[in-house]
Design an enzyme around this catalytic site. Structure first.
Site, PDB file in Angstrom:
ATOM      1  CG  ASN A 285       7.165  -5.673 -29.927  1.00 43.61           C
ATOM      2  OD1 ASN A 285       7.844  -7.529 -29.385  1.00 43.61           O
ATOM      3  ND2 ASN A 285       7.710  -4.904 -30.058  1.00 43.61           N
TER       4      ASN A 285
ATOM      5  CE  LYS B 130       6.058  -3.037 -26.837  1.00 42.34           C
ATOM      6  NZ  LYS B 130       5.490  -2.206 -26.451  1.00 42.34           N
TER       7      LYS B 130
ATOM      8  CG  HIS C  98       9.608  -1.898 -31.214  1.00 41.97           C
ATOM      9  ND1 HIS C  98       9.987  -0.820 -29.825  1.00 41.97           N
ATOM     10  CD2 HIS C  98       8.405  -2.124 -31.264  1.00 41.97           C
ATOM     11  CE1 HIS C  98       8.900  -0.974 -29.119  1.00 41.97           C
ATOM     12  NE2 HIS C  98       7.771  -1.114 -30.053  1.00 41.97           N
TER      13      HIS C  98
ATOM     14  CD  GLU D  30       9.074  -0.795 -26.354  1.00 47.40           C
ATOM     15  OE1 GLU D  30       9.657  -2.564 -26.310  1.00 47.40           O
ATOM     16  OE2 GLU D  30       8.188  -0.712 -25.762  1.00 47.40           O
TER      17      GLU D  30
ATOM     18  CD  GLU E 131       5.429   0.542 -32.755  1.00 46.28           C
ATOM     19  OE1 GLU E 131       4.571  -0.165 -32.746  1.00 46.28           O
ATOM     20  OE2 GLU E 131       6.300  -0.382 -33.191  1.00 46.28           O
TER      21      GLU E 131
ATOM     22  N   GLY F 212       3.465   2.676 -25.567  1.00 45.56           N
ATOM     23  CA  GLY F 212       3.270   1.911 -24.088  1.00 45.56           C
ATOM     24  C   GLY F 212       2.559   2.607 -23.411  1.00 45.56           C
TER      25      GLY F 212
ATOM     26  CB  SER G 257      -1.728   3.600 -27.720  1.00 47.46           C
ATOM     27  OG  SER G 257      -1.159   3.787 -26.890  1.00 47.46           O
TER      28      SER G 257
HETATM   29  P1  PGA Z   1       1.633  -0.662 -27.642  1.00 43.20           P
HETATM   30  O1  PGA Z   1       2.600  -1.266 -28.146  1.00 43.20           O
HETATM   31  O2  PGA Z   1       0.397  -0.675 -28.272  1.00 43.20           O
HETATM   32  O3  PGA Z   1       1.442  -1.028 -26.253  1.00 43.20           O
HETATM   33  O4  PGA Z   1       1.187   0.664 -27.588  1.00 43.20           O
HETATM   34  C1  PGA Z   1       3.064  -0.866 -29.536  1.00 43.20           C
HETATM   35  C2  PGA Z   1       4.410  -1.032 -29.562  1.00 43.20           C
HETATM   36  O5  PGA Z   1       5.715  -1.074 -28.970  1.00 43.20           O
HETATM   37  O6  PGA Z   1       4.906  -2.026 -30.905  1.00 43.20           O
END
Ligand code: PGA
Length: 258
Positions: free
Chosen positions: A9, A11, A97, A99, A169, A175, A215
Site C-alpha cells: 500500500n 499510502k 486499513h 489508518e 496488521e 508505521g 513493519s
Molecule cells: P509498514 O506499513 O510496513 O510501513 O509498517 C504497513 C501497512 O500500513 O500496511
C-alpha cells in the site's frame, strides 16, 4: 504448493510519475518470477490509478485502490465510487486499513458495506484487520479479530469467497513507530483468523489468503513467510523502492523453498 502473496500500500506517498516509474521498474525486476507461484499487487493513490493501470501488465502486478464508497453515486463529497474504480481498470480494493479505521474513524459496519459493494462490482476485496496495543494488553486480540471478521464479512455471499483476501496488521506494528509482530505471535493470530474464516465459510474459508502486515522488513520477512498460516506479506515502507521490494520478495520465496 500454496501461492505466496506480496503487496504494498503506497499510502499518501508517490506522485503519478513516481508511481508509474516504480510500477514499471517492479514489473521488470520481478518479470521472471512465475505468477503461478506469487501474486503481486500494489495499491497507489487515487490520482495515480488511471495512468498506472494503463502502464503495467495486470498479469504481473494487480492494482488496487486504498478505499472506496459503498454507493455508486450520490451526495458523498470526497468519496470514490466503484464505477470510477472500474473505469480505471482496477483489480482490487483495500478496505479497513488501520489508518482508515483509526485516523478516519471508519467502523466495522462501514467496512462491511464496502466489502459487499466491492465484491458486487467484481473487485477482489482485501479486508484489513488488527488489534490495538490496548486490546493486546488485555489479551483480547483474538476476540477483536473475530469481531472485525464477523462484521466485515456479514452477509457476504459465499459465491464471492474466491475474491476475498485478508490482511492481518496489528495496529501497534504499523508505521515508523510500530514494532513488528514476532513470527510466533503473528502465526498464533493467523491461526485464529483462519479458524474464524472456516466458521464463517465452512466450505470455502480455507481458501482465503491471509497476509501479514506491519513493519515487514528484510530482517523479518523470511521468518514470517515460513509460518504455516501466513500466506503472504503486506509491506509498507520496505517495499517503496522497487529494487528493495524485489530483493525482499526473492529472499522470502527462497526461505519458503521456492
Ligand atoms: P509498514 O506499513 O510496513 O510501513 O509498517 C504497513 C501497512 O500500513 O500496511
Amino acid at each position: 504448493m500454496k501461492k505466496l502473496y506480496f503487496g504494498s500500500n503506497l499510502k499518501m506517498y508517490k506522485t503519478i510519475r513516481e508511481t508509474t516509474e516504480y510500477l514499471i521498474s517492479l514489473a521488470s525486476l520481478t518479470g521472471d518470477i512465475s505468477r503461478e507461484e506469487i501474486e503481486l499487487f500494489i495499491i497507489p493513490s487515487y490520482t495515480s490509478l488511471e495512468r498506472a493501470s494503463a502502464a503495467i501488465d495486470h498479469n504481473l502486478i494487480k492494482l488496487g485502490a486504498q478505499n472506496m464508497c459503498w454507493e455508486e453515486q450520490g451526495q458523498f463529497t470526497g468519496e470514490i465510487s466503484p464505477l470510477m474504480l472500474q473505469e480505471a481498470g482496477l483489480d482490487l480494493v483495500m478496505i479497513g486499513h488501520s489508518e482508515r479505521r483509526h485516523v478516519f474513524r471508519e467502523t466495522d459496519e462501514e467496512e462491511n458495506r464496502k466489502v459487499k459493494c466491492a465484491l458486487e462490482h467484481g473487485f477482489t476485496a482485501l479486508l484489513c484487520i488488527g488489534e490495538t496495543a490496548e486490546d493486546k494488553k488485555y489479551g483480547a486480540g483474538p476476540e477483536v479479530l473475530r469481531m472485525q471478521l464477523k462484521k466485515g464479512f456479514y452477509e457476504v455471499d459465499p459465491s464471492h469467497i474466491g475474491k476475498i483476501w485478508v490482511a492481518y496488521e496489528p495496529v501497534w506494528s504499523i508505521g515508523v513507530s510500530g514494532t513488528p509482530a514476532s513470527a510466533d505471535y503473528a502465526e498464533k493470530m493467523h491461526k485464529e483468523i483462519k479458524q474464524c474464516l472456516l466458521e464463517l465459510f465452512p466450505e470455502q474459508g480455507a481458501g482465503i489468503p491471509v497476509l501479514y502486515g506491519g513493519s515487514v522488513n528484510p530482517g523479518n520477512a523470511e521468518e514470517l513467510i515460513v509460518q504455516p498460516s501466513i500466506d503472504g506479506l503486506f509491506v509498507g515502507r520496505a517495499a517503496w523502492q522497487a529494487d528493495k521490494f524485489n530483493t525482499l520478495i526473492r529472499s522470502a520465496m527462497k526461505a519458503a523453498g521456492r
